[in-house]
Structure formats: structure tokens, C-alpha cells
Design a protein around this motif. Structure first.
Motif, mmCIF file in Angstrom:
data_model
loop_
_atom_site.group_PDB
_atom_site.id
_atom_site.type_symbol
_atom_site.label_atom_id
_atom_site.label_comp_id
_atom_site.label_asym_id
_atom_site.label_seq_id
_atom_site.Cartn_x
_atom_site.Cartn_y
_atom_site.Cartn_z
ATOM 1 N N UNK A 42 -2.695 -1.760 2.799
ATOM 2 C CA UNK A 42 -3.865 -0.723 3.393
ATOM 3 C C UNK A 42 -4.136 0.429 1.993
ATOM 4 N N UNK A 43 -5.200 1.077 2.053
ATOM 5 C CA UNK A 43 -5.613 1.190 0.974
ATOM 6 C C UNK A 43 -5.259 3.112 1.097
ATOM 7 N N UNK A 44 -4.243 3.771 0.948
ATOM 8 C CA UNK A 44 -4.250 5.020 1.279
ATOM 9 C C UNK A 44 -4.408 6.271 1.184
ATOM 10 N N UNK A 45 -5.149 5.527 -0.506
ATOM 11 C CA UNK A 45 -6.153 6.660 -0.983
ATOM 12 C C UNK A 45 -7.490 6.998 0.123
ATOM 13 N N UNK A 46 -7.662 6.369 1.062
ATOM 14 C CA UNK A 46 -9.319 5.881 1.130
ATOM 15 C C UNK A 46 -8.615 6.657 2.741
ATOM 16 N N UNK A 47 -7.874 6.307 3.431
ATOM 17 C CA UNK A 47 -7.197 6.955 4.587
ATOM 18 C C UNK A 47 -6.872 8.219 4.280
ATOM 19 N N UNK A 48 -6.069 8.701 3.418
ATOM 20 C CA UNK A 48 -5.760 10.579 2.745
ATOM 21 C C UNK A 48 -6.758 11.216 3.152
ATOM 22 N N UNK A 49 -8.210 10.497 2.889
ATOM 23 C CA UNK A 49 -9.324 11.028 2.452
ATOM 24 C C UNK A 49 -9.966 12.054 3.580
ATOM 25 N N UNK A 50 -9.729 11.796 4.782
ATOM 26 C CA UNK A 50 -10.275 11.729 6.541
ATOM 27 C C UNK A 50 -9.125 12.722 6.430
ATOM 28 N N UNK A 51 -7.827 13.306 5.950
ATOM 29 C CA UNK A 51 -7.573 14.234 6.974
ATOM 30 C C UNK A 51 -8.183 15.594 6.091
ATOM 31 N N UNK A 52 -7.754 16.496 7.162
ATOM 32 C CA UNK A 52 -9.328 18.085 6.770
ATOM 33 C C UNK A 52 -8.076 19.173 6.470
ATOM 34 N N UNK A 53 -8.225 19.730 5.291
ATOM 35 C CA UNK A 53 -7.073 20.732 5.221
ATOM 36 C C UNK A 53 -7.637 22.315 5.636
ATOM 37 N N UNK A 54 -7.178 23.168 5.850
ATOM 38 C CA UNK A 54 -8.227 24.377 6.107
ATOM 39 C C UNK A 54 -7.803 25.531 4.807
ATOM 40 N N UNK A 55 -8.979 26.541 4.913
ATOM 41 C CA UNK A 55 -8.925 26.525 3.428
ATOM 42 C C UNK A 55 -8.066 27.820 3.350
#
Length: 668
Positions: A42-55
């Protein structure tokens, strides 16, 4: 009682939207190779990019994250569907070993090939419970007390240290946060129907579990740590759980008809009930319970919301509110302090609530739902005996809420025994019930004393300097006076001779007293506090008995073999003298706490001062028994001192009895 036939979902509108629609809004086709390396990792870096954060505070934006991860989950599901079982085994099986439940995860892969909705939901429930248990094992690499709730476990610093905070945030989008999909909770608490759980989320969690295995392997190699798996909970004393008769095929066939007609079953949940019965017939007892327990909860929630006139509580709560779960449904009062009407509707309120408390909530009970949902039980060896009880109970509830033309079923020759058990069920795991069991076990132990090998009386008299018979006689006399006072509160004919000690302090009397029904449901705090002290006293008495039995046997053997020194011989004979009064005093204490237990609810009549004084008295009895444990231990052997201790406590008991300060006095 007619229930809500119009209910089509138990998911509130925002939760339904999050689970069933939000992850399908982006129509992009996502390339699996973006998150999959050439060797299948699993390429975790690519998966993590889909998690969005509140400003605002950089916390996870769950709405945007679910929407962004939707196409990724779809891609993973299609990828798994393209693999043969052999390919999946070669590429992924080893990455599930860290869970200690590899077979469960391989089964989930099989389920995804056919995407039968009920099986997907079952697979997801098993996956989340096994994953939670495995993550708890990882937590213990760095922490001591593993959090009980998955939400707290996933938010812990310990797991963030091992896997990285960003990875834990990915997981929390799917499970463990009330703001995310929260798949584990909506399934285990019976809110989601089979068709409401997209298979792609199950596939994604399977994929992420393998990815966690890859990360963990690297961490263990780097730190030289060893992952230790906690042992599974094993059910012992299964005979204690035995209430309902064995469910044969005839009963199960009737149950299949009942689930289709009982108003207890929501139509959208019917597939779960059918699958639970099928699993039981196929000897898949863990699967049967995993499917059935959430349905019992949703059925009771339906009753709860109807009888308490709060239909909104049928739905999943928002993140800002509480779920209506077993704990609340079995409570005496609602959160607005009004009386909970659910027990009243359950025809046999004590039965139904006592059974549910016994099997689901009481700390000393099997706590089946907790242990299954948190991965504490080996699913392969789940005992039929336990499943039989839960399903037997469920069938009686289905009967109670069946249509009028089904009434004859309740009198059916194979169903009636179940209904009879249901109508007279008594709690087995409430502290009051456990105390009764303790008292009787202790009495059985003390009854072994007369059978202990002992030195002939003439040899005892030959030993010079041995005294205490007069003191022992004084103690016996005082005990007889106390028993005489207590007689008024015992069953009639409990005394059959002038010898009060031998005729009253019997196992038969204690069994008769313990057989009396004492209300266990909604026990007030003072009752539970008193019962805690009673149980401690009983435990200490049993410890004394076991020490006497072990010590007397050993010393007799040494006496016969003439391996005792002079001082040890004297000490052994003092033990034999002490046994003469210790046996009746222990039996008297057991009788006293059992008589008090029968009237235990009278403690609520005491004012705060009198209650504290009563507790102080009980604790002095407890202190006496604790001292007895010390003095009769092999290390101490202070038998003469036990006589002085006993004299003091008997004086105190008689004083309290004379002043009529016990609970039995209040009850009359």
C-alpha cells in the motif's frame, strides 16, 4: 403491540447521506496503481492525500475526506474482484498475520467476490472487531491500559507513534469517529440494514488492514520489539449459562416463520434475522450472534422509542448526541429522569431485563456483545451453549410481539418450554446472585471439616500446657445466644433440636434462604455497597476454610510420620482446638450475611447516619475475617489469637443484634 411498520431506515438523514451517497458523488475513475506499488504494498502517502483538513484547526474534514476517498474505495473493490483467491493469498495473506485472525480477513475477501449484502455487513463487523483487537495489541507495545473504546484507541498517541498520525486519520474516516462513516458502530448497534453498507468500504478496510501490517512489520524490525497477542476470553462454567433448552430444528423452523410475522422485526432488517438462524443451523455460532445481537438491540430500541414516546431516538444519533444503546434501554430512568417504560411493556419485565443484564452487561457475566464486538473472543470456538441461550431468548421476544393469529405458537409444544423458562428466569450474574453462590460454596467447604483426619482425643490430652477448652465453650455459648435471637427471622422449623448450632447452622437452611427471590433489577447504590462488603466477608471466610483444610491435612500427615517438632505439635493441637469454634463462627457469619441479604433492600430505610454506622459494623466483621485469614495462614499459625478475635466480634454482633440495628429488624 403494533410497532412501526413504516420504518424504512434507522439511519438519520445526515448519517444515511454520509454512508450511502457522499462517497459516490465523485464519478472519477481512480487508478489503483496510484496507491499500489509493484509488489502489492500500500502506498500510504497517496492514500493520505485524500484526507482533507479544516483550515480553522487542521482537524480532519470528514465530509470532504469521505467524498475524496469514495473513488479510491471503488477502485480497491474492483481490484480485489479482479484477483483470484490464490493471487490474493500470495500477495496479502502474510500482511494479516499481525491481526492473529488471518482467516477472518481471508473470508472477507471471499465475501467481496459475491457481494451478498448481509454477508458483506457480517464480514465488516468481524473485520472491525478483529482489527480493533489487533490495534489494541499494538497499543500495548507502548502503553499499559488499552482503551476500551475504538474511538479512544484510534485517537491515542501510542498508535500514532507506531503508524503515524496521518495513517490513523485515514482509519478514523471509516471507523472510530462519530463524525466519519463510523461503520463499526452503525452496524454493531443495529442501525444499518444490509443494503445500506456499500461493499467498497469493506474492501477498503481490508486493504488498509494489509497496509497496517506492512507498516507494523517495518516498525518491529526497526525497534526490535515483539508483538504479543492477548489471549482470547474463554467461557468457563458454561453450565451457569444454561437456562433455555437446546434449540432443535423444529424450534428453528418455527423461529423462521416468527421473524417474518413478528412486529419486533423491522422489515428492512429481516435478512439479518434469517442469516442469524441459518448460521446457527450451520454451527457458525459466532456469526449467528454477531448477526443477532444488533437485531435484538434495534428491536428493543423500536420498543423503547414507542413506549417512551421518543420516535426520534430510533435513528442514529448525530455526532453531538448519544446513541440509544442497550445501556440506556435497560436503565430505570430516561435521561430526563422519567421512568423508562420499556420494562413494563416486556410482559415479564424482570425476566427480560435480568436476562439481558446477565448476558450483556453484568461485569461477572459473559458480556457477549462487548466481547464479540471488541474482538476478545475466538470466533472459531464460540460455544453453542452461549448462542443457544441468546437465540432462545430472542425467540421468546419474537413470540411476545407476534400477531394475534400467531398466539397458538406460544402454546406450541416445542415453544412453550422456552416461554416457561422466560417467565421465571432469575439473574445469575448480578452481585446479589454471585453472593448467594459464594455463600453456598463456602458452606460446602466448611462442611468438609468434620471429615478431616485428626489426632485421637486421648493423645491431645496427653500434651501438657494445652488450654483453651473453657474459652471455646464460652464462645459456643455466646453463639447459641445470637442464634436464638436470629431465629425469629428464619424460616419456620429451621431449628429441630435444642442444639442450636448443629440444627440451625446448616447448609440446608442457607440453601432455603438463598432460594428466596430478591429483586436484582435497578438495585440502589446503598444495596450494592452493602452487597460488596458481604461478598468480601464471604470470600475471606472461604479463604479461612481452605487454609484450615490444607493445614490440617498436612499437619496430620506430619504427626503420623512423627516429623513435627515439639512446638509444631503444640501448634497443631491448638489448631484442632480452634476448629471446634471456628467452624460454627464461620457458619454463623454466613447465616448472618444471608439473613441480611434477604432483607437487603431495607438498607434504603436507614438515614445517612444509621447507614454509615451499619456499614461500619459490617466492616468490623470483614476486618475480623481478614485477620482470621492472616492468623490461620501457614506463615502465622496464631491459633490462640483467633479465640480472642472471635470473642470480640461475637460481643459486637450480639450488641448490634440486641439493639435491633440489622436489616432483618427493619424488614419486619
Amino acid at each position: 403491540m403494533a410497532l412501526l411498520d413504516s420504518v424504512t431506515t434507522c439511519l438519520s438523514q445526515p448519517v444515511h447521506y454520509a454512508i450511502c451517497k457522499l462517497g459516490f458523488e465523485k464519478k472519477d475513475t481512480y487508478d489503483i496503481n496510484n496507491i499500489l506499488s509493484g509488489n502489492g504494498e500500500v502506498c500510504w502517502q497517496a492514500v493520505r492525500e485524500h484526507v482533507c483538513y479544516l483550515e480553522s484547526d487542521q482537524s480532519v474534514d470528514y465530509i470532504k475526506s469521505i467524498r475524496s476517498l469514495g473513488p479510491v474505495c471503488e477502485s480497491v473493490n474492483l481490484y480485489f474482484n479482479s484477483l483470484t483467491k490464490e493471487q490474493f493469498l500470495i500477495q496479502y495473506a502474510s500482511w494479516f498475520h499481525w491481526t492473529n485472525c488471518t482467516e477472518v480477513f481471508l473470508e472477507v475477501f471471499d465475501v467481496l467476490q459475491y457481494t451478498q449484502a448481509t454477508e458483506v455487513a457480517l464480514g465488516l463487523m468481524k473485520l472491525t472487531s478483529c482489527l480493533e483487537r489487533a490495534l489494541g495489541d499494538v497499543y500495548l507495545l507502548k502503553g499499559n491500559d488499552c482503551p476500551f473504546l475504538l474511538r479512544d484507541l484510534l485517537a491515542s498517541e501510542q498508535l500514532a507513534d507506531v503508524f503515524g498520525q496521518a495513517v490513523m486519520n485515514v482509519l478514523r474516516v471509516f471507523i472510530g469517529s462519530p463524525y466519519g462513516l463510523n461503520l463499526r458502530n452503525v452496524l454493531w448497534h443495529g442501525f444499518a440494514s444490509p443494503q445500506e453498507i456499500p461493499a467498497k468500504y469493506c474492501a477498503m478496510l481490508l486493504f488498509l488492514t494489509a497496509g497496517l501490517g506492512q507498516l507494523l512489520q517495518a516498525y518491529l524490525l526497526q525497534t526490535k520489539c515483539v508483538l504479543v497477542h492477548r489471549p482470547h476470553v474463554i467461557f468457563i462454567s458454561l453450565e451457569e449459562l444454561d437456562a433455555f433448552p437446546d434449540l432443535n430444528n423444529e424450534i428453528l423452523s418455527i423461529a423462521e416463520e416468527l421473524v417474518k410475522q413478528s412486529s419486533f422485526v423491522l422489515k428492512t432488517m429481516l435478512p439479518f434475522w434469517i442469516a442469524a438462524l441459518t448460521a446457527f443451523k450451520q454451527s457458525r455460532y459466532a456469526d449467528s450472534m454477531i448477526l443477532l445481537l444488533p437485531q435484538l438491540e434495534v428491536g428493543l430500541r423500536l420498543l423503547f422509542t414507542k413506549t417512551n414516546k421518543c420516535p426520534n431516538r430510533l435513528l442514529t444519533a448525530e455526532s453531538s448526541a448519544l446513541y440509544t444503546t442497550f445501556d440506556e434501554m435497560l436503565a430505570k430512568h430516561l435521561d430526563n429522569e422519567e421512568v423508562n417504560q420499556l420494562p413494563v411493556v416486556l410482559e415479564e419485565p424482570a425476566m427480560a431485563s435480568d436476562f439481558l443484564w446477565d448476558f450483556l452487561n453484568h461485569q461477572e457475566g459473559p458480556r457477549i456483545r462487548d466481547r464479540l464486538s471488541h474482538g476478545e473472543i475466538n470466533l472459531e470456538t464460540f460455544p453453542r451453549e452461549v448462542a443457544n441461550q441468546i437465540l432462545g431468548f430472542a425467540i421468546t421476544i419474537l413470540c411476545r410481539f407476534s400477531d394475534e393469529d400467531m398466539f397458538s405458537l406460544k402454546e406450541h409444544m416445542v415453544i412453550k418450554p422456552l416461554m416457561d423458562v422466560a417467565s421465571c428466569y432469575r439473574s445469575r450474574f448480578h452481585p446479589i446472585s454471585r453472593l448467594k453462590k459464594q455463600v453456598l460454596e463456602c458452606m460446602k467447604s466448611i462442611h468438609l471439616w468434620p471429615e478431616l483426619p485428626t489426632v485421637p482425643e486421648e493423645q491431645v490430652q496427653m500434651v501438657k500446657g494445652l488450654e483453651g477448652n473453657a474459652e471455646a465453650s464460652t464462645l459456643i455459648l455466646m453463639m447459641s445466644e445470637i442464634i436464638s435471637q436470629l431465629q425469629h427471622y428464619m424460616p419456620q422449623n429451621s431449628c429441630s433440636s435444642d442444639d442450636l448450632i448443629s440444627s440451625v447452622l446448616t447448609e440446608r437452611l442457607l440453601m432455603e434462604l438463598c432460594d428466596r427471590r430478591i429483586c436484582t433489577l435497578y438495585s440502589p447504590r446503598p444495596v450494592l455497597e452493602v452487597v460488596v462488603v458481604f461478598r468480601k466477608i464471604s470470600t475471606q471466610c472461604h479463604q479461612v476454610s481452605q487454609q484450615v483444610i490444607a493445614g490440617a491435612g498436612l499437619r496430620y500427615t506430619q504427626w503420623v510420620n512423627k516429623t513435627l517438632r515439639s512446638r509444631q505439635r503444640h501448634n497443631y493441637l491448638r489448631m484442632l482446638n480452634s476448629i471446634k469454634f471456628l467452624s460454627p463462627v464461620l457458619r454463623l457469619i454466613l447465616l448472618l450475611i444471608t439473613l441480611e441479604l434477604v432483607s437487603v433492600h431495607s438498607v434504603c430505610k436507614k438515614n445517612p447516619f444509621d447507614y454509615q454506622q451499619y456499614l461500619k459494623f459490617l466492616k468490623s466483621v470483614l476486618q475480623y475475617t481478614e485477620n482470621l485469614v492472616t492468623y490461620t495462614s501457614p506463615e502465622k499459625n496464631k491459633w490462640d489469637e483467633t479465640m480472642e478475635l472471635t470473642n470480640k466480634i461475637l460481643i459486637k454482633i450480639k450488641k448490634v443484634s440486641d439493639r435491633k440495628l440489622m436489616l432483618m429488624h427493619l424488614a419486619t
